[in-house]
Enzyme design. Structure first.
Site, PDB file in Angstrom:
ATOM      1  CB  SER A  13       6.206 -14.463   8.380  1.00 36.52           C
ATOM      2  OG  SER A  13       6.700 -13.166   8.557  1.00 36.52           O
ATOM      3  CG  ASN A  14       4.021  -9.348   8.992  1.00 37.03           C
ATOM      4  OD1 ASN A  14       3.682  -9.003  10.120  1.00 37.03           O
ATOM      5  ND2 ASN A  14       5.284  -9.248   8.572  1.00 37.03           N
ATOM      6  NE  ARG A  90       6.174  -4.513  -8.229  1.00 36.03           N
ATOM      7  CZ  ARG A  90       7.160  -4.147  -9.015  1.00 36.03           C
ATOM      8  NH1 ARG A  90       7.311  -2.876  -9.350  1.00 36.03           N
ATOM      9  NH2 ARG A  90       7.999  -5.025  -9.498  1.00 36.03           N
ATOM     10  CG  LEU A  91       6.715   3.719  -4.132  1.00 36.84           C
ATOM     11  CD1 LEU A  91       7.162   5.021  -4.789  1.00 36.84           C
ATOM     12  CD2 LEU A  91       6.556   3.908  -2.629  1.00 36.84           C
ATOM     13  CG  HIS A 108       9.050   0.657   7.434  1.00 30.54           C
ATOM     14  ND1 HIS A 108       9.531   0.312   6.180  1.00 30.54           N
ATOM     15  CD2 HIS A 108      10.071   1.266   8.072  1.00 30.54           C
ATOM     16  CE1 HIS A 108      10.784   0.707   6.073  1.00 30.54           C
ATOM     17  NE2 HIS A 108      11.142   1.288   7.211  1.00 30.54           N
TER      18      HIS A 108
END
Ligand code: GRF
Length: 208
Positions: A13-14, A90-91, A108
């Protein structure tokens, strides 16, 4: 015009909010969506919106670094200037971080450094906070660490569930993430982030 790519693992959605914003503003072009989840809903959105997209599973590569080289090379092939993580679970490793040094942003769903990680909304509710929020930051090698560019509080109401709080948070995310991304690539980042990024004192009088 700046070329942006979005990395996402989920609903997207972002990503969609970002595509609509930049199509209207015409200050940047979202040229690519990459995902680590070939079944993710974000890929359907990309198709509907006409944004080129590709997905690969990490487990189909010999190791994480080979996977990240695929991402890096795909981004470089499309001449991407900046990378926007939007629900990318994921990092980022050294391959991506070095190729896009300080040019990867993340969003975040909590007020960092509280509640980093994948379950921020549930953890904020379980903890009983009355205010949570949204944080947008530059990505480094840590989990939801890196210089903060923008935070906005979101109230938690009695009776909130993870779904109702997530929805309230999402509306702030959709409104602010594209604007902060735009401000960042146009060089209008906050003093605090500039200090943290460039490790130097500002040369202008900041008034305090
Ligand atoms: C957002 O809440 C974002 O803060 C977090 O993951 C979620 C992604 O949602 N990193 P969507 O895929 O953009 O709908």
């Amino acid at each position: 015009m700046s070329k942006l790519a979005v990395l996402a693992s989920g609903s997207g959605s972002n990503f969609e909010a970002m595509v609509h914003y930049f199509r209207q503003q015409a200050t940047a072009d979202i040229v690519l969506l990459l995902s680590d989840q070939p079944q993710a809903q974000c890929l359907n959105r990309a198709e509907r919106l006409g944004v080129p997209a590709a997905a690969q599973r990490v487990r189909d590569f010999p190791d994480k670094d080979s996977y990240e080289r695929w991402i890096r090379d795909t981004l470089l092939d499309s001449a991407v200037d900046m990378v926007v993580l939007a629900g990318y679970m994921r990092l980022c490793g050294p391959t991506l971080l070095q190729a896009f040094d300080h040019r990867i942003l993340n969003i975040h769903p909590a007020l960092l450094p509280s509640f980093p990680g994948k379950h921020a909304v549930e953890q904020a509710l379980d903890y009983g906070v009355q205010v949570s929020g949204v944080t947008i930051h530059v990505v480094d090698e840590g989990m939801d660490t890196g210089p903060i560019l923008y935070q906005e509080p979101v109230p938690v109401f009695a009776g909130d569930t993870p779904e109702t709080l997530q929805k309230r948070i999402a509306s702030v995310e959709h409104r602010m993430y594209p604007r902060v991304v735009e401000a960042y690539f146009q060089g209008e980042v906050t003093l605090k982030a500039r200090r943290a990024i460039w490790k130097e004192e500002p040369t202008w009088d900041c008034g305090f």
